[in-house]
Every structure is written in C-alpha cells, then in structure tokens.
Design a protein around this motif. Structure first.
Motif, PDB file in Angstrom:
ATOM      1  N   MET A 163       0.839  -1.176   0.000  1.00 16.69           N
ATOM      2  CA  MET A 163       0.000   0.000   0.000  1.00 16.69           C
ATOM      3  C   MET A 163       0.886   1.241   0.000  1.00 16.69           C
ATOM      4  SD  MET A 163      -3.082  -0.636   2.606  1.00 16.69           S
ATOM      5  CE  MET A 163      -4.506  -1.306   1.833  1.00 16.69           C
ATOM      6  N   ARG A 164       0.371   2.272  -0.634  1.00 14.62           N
ATOM      7  CA  ARG A 164       1.078   3.554  -0.665  1.00 14.62           C
ATOM      8  C   ARG A 164       0.268   4.576   0.126  1.00 14.62           C
ATOM      9  NH1 ARG A 164       3.099   3.935  -6.910  1.00 14.62           N
ATOM     10  NH2 ARG A 164       4.399   2.084  -6.801  1.00 14.62           N
ATOM     11  N   PHE A 165       0.995   5.313   0.936  1.00 17.36           N
ATOM     12  CA  PHE A 165       0.346   6.288   1.793  1.00 17.36           C
ATOM     13  C   PHE A 165       0.791   7.700   1.441  1.00 17.36           C
ATOM     14  CE2 PHE A 165      -0.075   2.430   4.184  1.00 17.36           C
ATOM     15  CZ  PHE A 165      -1.311   2.545   4.765  1.00 17.36           C
ATOM     16  N   LYS A 166      -0.096   8.645   1.744  1.00 18.32           N
ATOM     17  CA  LYS A 166       0.173  10.072   1.588  1.00 18.32           C
ATOM     18  C   LYS A 166      -0.175  10.746   2.912  1.00 18.32           C
ATOM     19  CE  LYS A 166       0.861   9.912  -2.937  1.00 18.32           C
ATOM     20  NZ  LYS A 166       2.057  10.327  -3.617  1.00 18.32           N
ATOM     21  N   LEU A 167       0.477  11.857   3.161  1.00 22.68           N
ATOM     22  CA  LEU A 167       0.166  12.657   4.339  1.00 22.68           C
ATOM     23  C   LEU A 167      -0.533  13.923   3.865  1.00 22.68           C
ATOM     24  CD1 LEU A 167       0.502  13.035   7.424  1.00 22.68           C
ATOM     25  CD2 LEU A 167       2.580  14.327   6.910  1.00 22.68           C
ATOM     26  N   ILE A 168      -1.764  14.090   4.289  1.00 23.55           N
ATOM     27  CA  ILE A 168      -2.490  15.326   4.006  1.00 23.55           C
ATOM     28  C   ILE A 168      -2.276  16.242   5.207  1.00 23.55           C
ATOM     29  CG2 ILE A 168      -4.715  16.424   3.563  1.00 23.55           C
ATOM     30  CD1 ILE A 168      -5.659  13.777   2.348  1.00 23.55           C
TER      31      ILE A 168
ATOM     32  N   VAL B 164      -3.170   8.776   4.984  1.00 23.42           N
ATOM     33  CA  VAL B 164      -4.215   8.040   4.259  1.00 23.42           C
ATOM     34  C   VAL B 164      -3.629   7.245   3.098  1.00 23.42           C
ATOM     35  CG1 VAL B 164      -5.974   9.751   4.866  1.00 23.42           C
ATOM     36  CG2 VAL B 164      -4.755   9.966   2.705  1.00 23.42           C
ATOM     37  N   GLU B 165      -4.371   6.218   2.684  1.00 21.74           N
ATOM     38  CA  GLU B 165      -3.994   5.441   1.513  1.00 21.74           C
ATOM     39  C   GLU B 165      -4.210   6.324   0.292  1.00 21.74           C
ATOM     40  OE1 GLU B 165      -3.216   2.527  -1.288  1.00 21.74           O
ATOM     41  OE2 GLU B 165      -5.173   3.482  -1.244  1.00 21.74           O
ATOM     42  N   GLU B 166      -3.304   6.242  -0.677  1.00 20.34           N
ATOM     43  CA  GLU B 166      -3.285   7.223  -1.756  1.00 20.34           C
ATOM     44  C   GLU B 166      -4.567   7.301  -2.578  1.00 20.34           C
ATOM     45  OE1 GLU B 166      -0.136   6.553  -4.562  1.00 20.34           O
ATOM     46  OE2 GLU B 166      -0.779   4.526  -4.985  1.00 20.34           O
ATOM     47  N   HIS B 167      -5.343   6.223  -2.672  1.00 18.30           N
ATOM     48  CA  HIS B 167      -6.540   6.271  -3.517  1.00 18.30           C
ATOM     49  C   HIS B 167      -7.653   7.150  -2.954  1.00 18.30           C
ATOM     50  CE1 HIS B 167      -8.233   3.211  -0.826  1.00 18.30           C
ATOM     51  NE2 HIS B 167      -9.399   3.510  -1.355  1.00 18.30           N
ATOM     52  N   ILE B 168      -7.575   7.529  -1.661  1.00 20.62           N
ATOM     53  CA  ILE B 168      -8.629   8.400  -1.114  1.00 20.62           C
ATOM     54  C   ILE B 168      -8.190   9.859  -0.985  1.00 20.62           C
ATOM     55  CG2 ILE B 168      -9.825   6.506   0.052  1.00 20.62           C
ATOM     56  CD1 ILE B 168      -8.628   7.555   2.689  1.00 20.62           C
ATOM     57  N   VAL B 169      -6.990  10.181  -1.449  1.00 23.38           N
ATOM     58  CA  VAL B 169      -6.511  11.563  -1.361  1.00 23.38           C
ATOM     59  C   VAL B 169      -7.413  12.509  -2.163  1.00 23.38           C
ATOM     60  CG1 VAL B 169      -4.640  13.137  -1.994  1.00 23.38           C
ATOM     61  CG2 VAL B 169      -4.118  10.994  -0.827  1.00 23.38           C
TER      62      VAL B 169
ATOM     63  N   LEU C 291       1.689  15.286   0.922  1.00 25.21           N
ATOM     64  CA  LEU C 291       3.096  14.895   0.896  1.00 25.21           C
ATOM     65  C   LEU C 291       3.209  13.387   0.701  1.00 25.21           C
ATOM     66  CD1 LEU C 291       4.232  16.938   4.026  1.00 25.21           C
ATOM     67  CD2 LEU C 291       4.391  17.637   1.641  1.00 25.21           C
ATOM     68  N   SER C 292       4.211  12.963  -0.050  1.00 28.63           N
ATOM     69  CA  SER C 292       4.461  11.536  -0.245  1.00 28.63           C
ATOM     70  C   SER C 292       5.128  10.947   0.985  1.00 28.63           C
ATOM     71  CB  SER C 292       5.352  11.313  -1.466  1.00 28.63           C
ATOM     72  OG  SER C 292       4.678  11.712  -2.630  1.00 28.63           O
ATOM     73  N   ILE C 293       4.801   9.712   1.283  1.00 28.49           N
ATOM     74  CA  ILE C 293       5.376   8.987   2.419  1.00 28.49           C
ATOM     75  C   ILE C 293       6.102   7.768   1.879  1.00 28.49           C
ATOM     76  CG2 ILE C 293       4.817   7.691   4.525  1.00 28.49           C
ATOM     77  CD1 ILE C 293       4.320  10.704   4.761  1.00 28.49           C
TER      78      ILE C 293
ATOM     79  N   LEU D  53       0.730   0.749  11.642  1.00 31.10           N
ATOM     80  CA  LEU D  53      -0.626   0.931  11.104  1.00 31.10           C
ATOM     81  C   LEU D  53      -1.330  -0.386  10.806  1.00 31.10           C
ATOM     82  CD1 LEU D  53      -0.189   3.893   8.596  1.00 31.10           C
ATOM     83  CD2 LEU D  53      -1.120   3.952  10.897  1.00 31.10           C
ATOM     84  N   ASP D  54      -0.990  -1.442  11.509  1.00 32.85           N
ATOM     85  CA  ASP D  54      -1.559  -2.756  11.206  1.00 32.85           C
ATOM     86  C   ASP D  54      -3.087  -2.749  11.187  1.00 32.85           C
ATOM     87  OD1 ASP D  54       0.987  -3.730  10.976  1.00 32.85           O
ATOM     88  OD2 ASP D  54       1.032  -4.646  12.970  1.00 32.85           O
TER      89      ASP D  54
END
Length: 114
Positions: free
Chosen positions: A1-6, A61-66, A90-92, A98-99
């Motif tokens: 999974m790819r995460f982003k920081l809003i 958050v997971e990138e698809h909901i950004v 921002l990219s993480i 986060l399990d």
C-alpha cells in the motif's frame, strides 16, 4: 500500500468540518496541532491573521482516497475561501504501526470491489 500525508493548516472554526469530511471520505484518524506563524504579509498567514490561532491537522491516508478528501475540503469545507486555510499532500516512503488501519483499508477495498 502507498500512503500520503495530508497536511491542513486551517482556521479553528472549520477544524471539525475538515475532520468530519476526511473521515467521511475514508480517513481512519487524525492528529491536531495548535499553531501560529507568519506569512508573506506582515499580519497574515495564508490569509489567516497571525493574531488568530491555526490548527494543523494531519491525516495519513492510503493514496486512492486523497482526491476525494481534497475535493471534499474544497466543496464541503470551502478551504479555498480567504481566511479558511490551506491543504497539501506529501508523499510517504515508509510507514510503521498501522496494522489495524491497513486491515480496515483492505476490508473496505474488498467490499467496494464486490
């Protein structure tokens, strides 16, 4: 999974709206920090008076909901209006701890595909 920081820096009057919007679009949690700062103008920070407090709200958050979250900030919270604040993404590179959230995201994705 790819995460982003809003990261949002908002007028405290819309903090609850920002959080409710993000959670309605799929965010699983948030961190709220109180802040103050200065901007390009002497008495303003991103359109918010320096004398006023600013809430910094973080969403991992997971990138698809950004996109839905950011769209919600614009449409439902009117973040683009002067004095309301700003939001950035921002990219993480890596995430730990986060399990439970990852399992919830996987389950939601499974439900959406059915």
């Amino acid at each position: 999974m790819r995460f982003k920081l809003i990261v949002t820096m908002v007028n405290p009057n819309i903090t609850n709206d920002i959080i409710e919007t993000a959670k309605a679009k799929g965010a699983t949690g948030d961190v709220i920090l109180s802040g103050r700062g200065t901007g390009i103008e002497e008495t303003k920070l991103f359109g918010i008076s320096v004398a006023d407090k600013t809430d910094v709200i973080l969403f991992l958050v997971e990138e698809h909901i950004v996109k839905p979250i950011m769209d919600g900030f614009n449409e439902e919270c009117k973040i683009e209006e002067p004095g309301n604040g700003i939001a950035m993404v921002l990219s993480i590179d890596k995430v730990a701890g986060l399990d439970r959230q990852i399992e919830a995201i996987k389950n939601k994705l499974r439900e959406e595909q059915l």
